[in-house]
Design a protein around this motif. Structure first.
Motif, PDB file in Angstrom:
ATOM      1  N   SER A  92       0.808  -1.221   0.000  1.00 56.66           N
ATOM      2  CA  SER A  92       0.000   0.000   0.000  1.00 56.66           C
ATOM      3  C   SER A  92       0.845   1.277   0.000  1.00 56.66           C
ATOM      4  N   GLY A  93       2.114   1.159   0.364  1.00 54.79           N
ATOM      5  CA  GLY A  93       2.974   2.335   0.467  1.00 54.79           C
ATOM      6  C   GLY A  93       2.749   3.112   1.753  1.00 54.79           C
ATOM      7  N   LYS A  94       2.104   2.490   2.738  1.00 58.20           N
ATOM      8  CA  LYS A  94       1.792   3.175   3.993  1.00 58.20           C
ATOM      9  C   LYS A  94       2.565   2.550   5.157  1.00 58.20           C
ATOM     10  N   SER A  95       2.792   3.369   6.182  1.00 59.70           N
ATOM     11  CA  SER A  95       3.449   2.907   7.406  1.00 59.70           C
ATOM     12  C   SER A  95       2.461   2.950   8.561  1.00 59.70           C
ATOM     13  N   TYR A  96       2.648   2.023   9.498  1.00 55.02           N
ATOM     14  CA  TYR A  96       1.760   1.894  10.645  1.00 55.02           C
ATOM     15  C   TYR A  96       2.591   1.691  11.909  1.00 55.02           C
ATOM     16  N   LYS A  97       2.029   2.029  13.054  1.00 55.50           N
ATOM     17  CA  LYS A  97       2.659   1.688  14.324  1.00 55.50           C
ATOM     18  C   LYS A  97       2.683   0.172  14.425  1.00 55.50           C
ATOM     19  N   VAL A  98       3.669  -0.357  15.142  1.00 58.58           N
ATOM     20  CA  VAL A  98       3.823  -1.808  15.188  1.00 58.58           C
ATOM     21  C   VAL A  98       4.268  -2.276  16.568  1.00 58.58           C
ATOM     22  N   LYS A  99       3.877  -3.502  16.873  1.00 59.56           N
ATOM     23  CA  LYS A  99       4.304  -4.194  18.093  1.00 59.56           C
ATOM     24  C   LYS A  99       4.643  -5.622  17.685  1.00 59.56           C
ATOM     25  N   VAL A 100       5.743  -6.141  18.197  1.00 59.39           N
ATOM     26  CA  VAL A 100       6.188  -7.505  17.879  1.00 59.39           C
ATOM     27  C   VAL A 100       6.434  -8.229  19.194  1.00 59.39           C
ATOM     28  N   TRP A 101       5.889  -9.443  19.304  1.00 55.52           N
ATOM     29  CA  TRP A 101       6.136 -10.227  20.511  1.00 55.52           C
ATOM     30  C   TRP A 101       6.283 -11.698  20.151  1.00 55.52           C
ATOM     31  N   ILE A 102       6.947 -12.413  21.047  1.00 53.16           N
ATOM     32  CA  ILE A 102       7.225 -13.838  20.862  1.00 53.16           C
ATOM     33  C   ILE A 102       6.443 -14.616  21.899  1.00 53.16           C
ATOM     34  N   GLU A 103       5.906 -15.765  21.481  1.00 51.05           N
ATOM     35  CA  GLU A 103       5.209 -16.654  22.419  1.00 51.05           C
ATOM     36  C   GLU A 103       6.191 -17.110  23.488  1.00 51.05           C
ATOM     37  N   LYS A 104       5.783 -17.051  24.732  1.00 49.23           N
ATOM     38  CA  LYS A 104       6.662 -17.484  25.821  1.00 49.23           C
ATOM     39  C   LYS A 104       6.840 -18.994  25.840  1.00 49.23           C
ATOM     40  N   ASP A 105       5.817 -19.734  25.383  1.00 50.62           N
ATOM     41  CA  ASP A 105       5.894 -21.194  25.386  1.00 50.62           C
ATOM     42  C   ASP A 105       6.567 -21.757  24.141  1.00 50.62           C
ATOM     43  N   ASN A 106       6.662 -20.942  23.085  1.00 51.88           N
ATOM     44  CA  ASN A 106       7.282 -21.397  21.843  1.00 51.88           C
ATOM     45  C   ASN A 106       8.039 -20.224  21.235  1.00 51.88           C
ATOM     46  N   ARG A 107       9.315 -20.149  21.486  1.00 50.55           N
ATOM     47  CA  ARG A 107      10.129 -19.017  21.035  1.00 50.55           C
ATOM     48  C   ARG A 107      10.412 -19.038  19.540  1.00 50.55           C
ATOM     49  N   ASP A 108       9.836 -19.995  18.841  1.00 54.74           N
ATOM     50  CA  ASP A 108       9.962 -20.042  17.395  1.00 54.74           C
ATOM     51  C   ASP A 108       8.739 -19.467  16.705  1.00 54.74           C
ATOM     52  N   VAL A 109       7.848 -18.828  17.470  1.00 59.71           N
ATOM     53  CA  VAL A 109       6.652 -18.188  16.921  1.00 59.71           C
ATOM     54  C   VAL A 109       6.601 -16.751  17.432  1.00 59.71           C
ATOM     55  N   CYS A 110       6.425 -15.825  16.487  1.00 56.48           N
ATOM     56  CA  CYS A 110       6.255 -14.433  16.897  1.00 56.48           C
ATOM     57  C   CYS A 110       5.052 -13.841  16.183  1.00 56.48           C
ATOM     58  N   TYR A 111       4.582 -12.732  16.714  1.00 57.27           N
ATOM     59  CA  TYR A 111       3.427 -12.035  16.155  1.00 57.27           C
ATOM     60  C   TYR A 111       3.828 -10.601  15.852  1.00 57.27           C
ATOM     61  N   ILE A 112       3.403 -10.124  14.703  1.00 58.34           N
ATOM     62  CA  ILE A 112       3.663  -8.757  14.270  1.00 58.34           C
ATOM     63  C   ILE A 112       2.294  -8.090  14.126  1.00 58.34           C
ATOM     64  N   ARG A 113       2.055  -7.070  14.929  1.00 56.00           N
ATOM     65  CA  ARG A 113       0.744  -6.398  14.910  1.00 56.00           C
ATOM     66  C   ARG A 113       0.912  -4.966  14.421  1.00 56.00           C
ATOM     67  N   ALA A 114       0.252  -4.646  13.304  1.00 55.35           N
ATOM     68  CA  ALA A 114       0.252  -3.294  12.744  1.00 55.35           C
ATOM     69  C   ALA A 114      -1.015  -2.580  13.181  1.00 55.35           C
TER      70      ALA A 114
END
Length: 150
Positions: A104-126
């Motif tokens: 889209s060519g747009k920027s958004y605020k973001v938060k990234v976190w990793i599951e505490k029980d599985n450090r091989d999974v993370c979430y990226i929230r825009a």
């Protein structure tokens, strides 16, 4: 008395072992669809660049930043481009920065976190105002890198 002492000592140690350190974020993360973002750190700031594009991209089929509102940047290649910018680590989470959506060519605020029980999974929230979209990503293991060449 001895049991209380053991519990008081053991509980904080277990809590510390389960928290996610800033180093846990560093590496390559594959988002559903095949895109891979490489998160890296410079000083106290974290960034994420496009390591591999989606198998079936939604736009920018020529691999360039076509949707960028700045005309001079529309010919830059997407591979290697930073899309996560100026994130800082606090309380197990990366936040305070932005994510760039090349579709889209747009920027958004973001938060990234990793599951505490599985450090091989993370979430990226825009975030856009009170609305948000969350993407799930899985860590790319070194033995899988042959599947994802540079």
């Amino acid at each position: 008395m001895l049991m209380k002492f053991i519990v008081l000592i053991t509980f904080p140690i277990l809590f510390l072992l389960q928290s996610v350190s800033s180093d846990t974020y560093i590496g390559k993360w594959e988002i559903t669809g095949g895109s891979i973002i490489e998160i890296y750190q410079e000083g106290d700031t974290f960034y994420g660049k496009i390591h591999k594009r989606a198998i079936k991209p939604l736009s920018n089929f020529n691999g360039l930043d076509n949707k960028n509102p700045i005309k001079e940047l529309q010919n830059r290649p997407l591979l290697g481009m930073n899309i996560l910018d100026n994130l800082t680590y606090a309380d197990g989470v990366l936040s305070g920065g932005t994510i760039y959506n090349a579709d889209s060519g747009k920027s958004y605020k973001v938060k990234v976190w990793i599951e505490k029980d599985n450090r091989d999974v993370c979430y990226i929230r825009a975030y856009k105002s009170i609305l948000f979209k969350t993407f799930k990503a899985k860590r790319v293991k070194l033995d899988n890198m042959a599947v994802y060449p540079d």
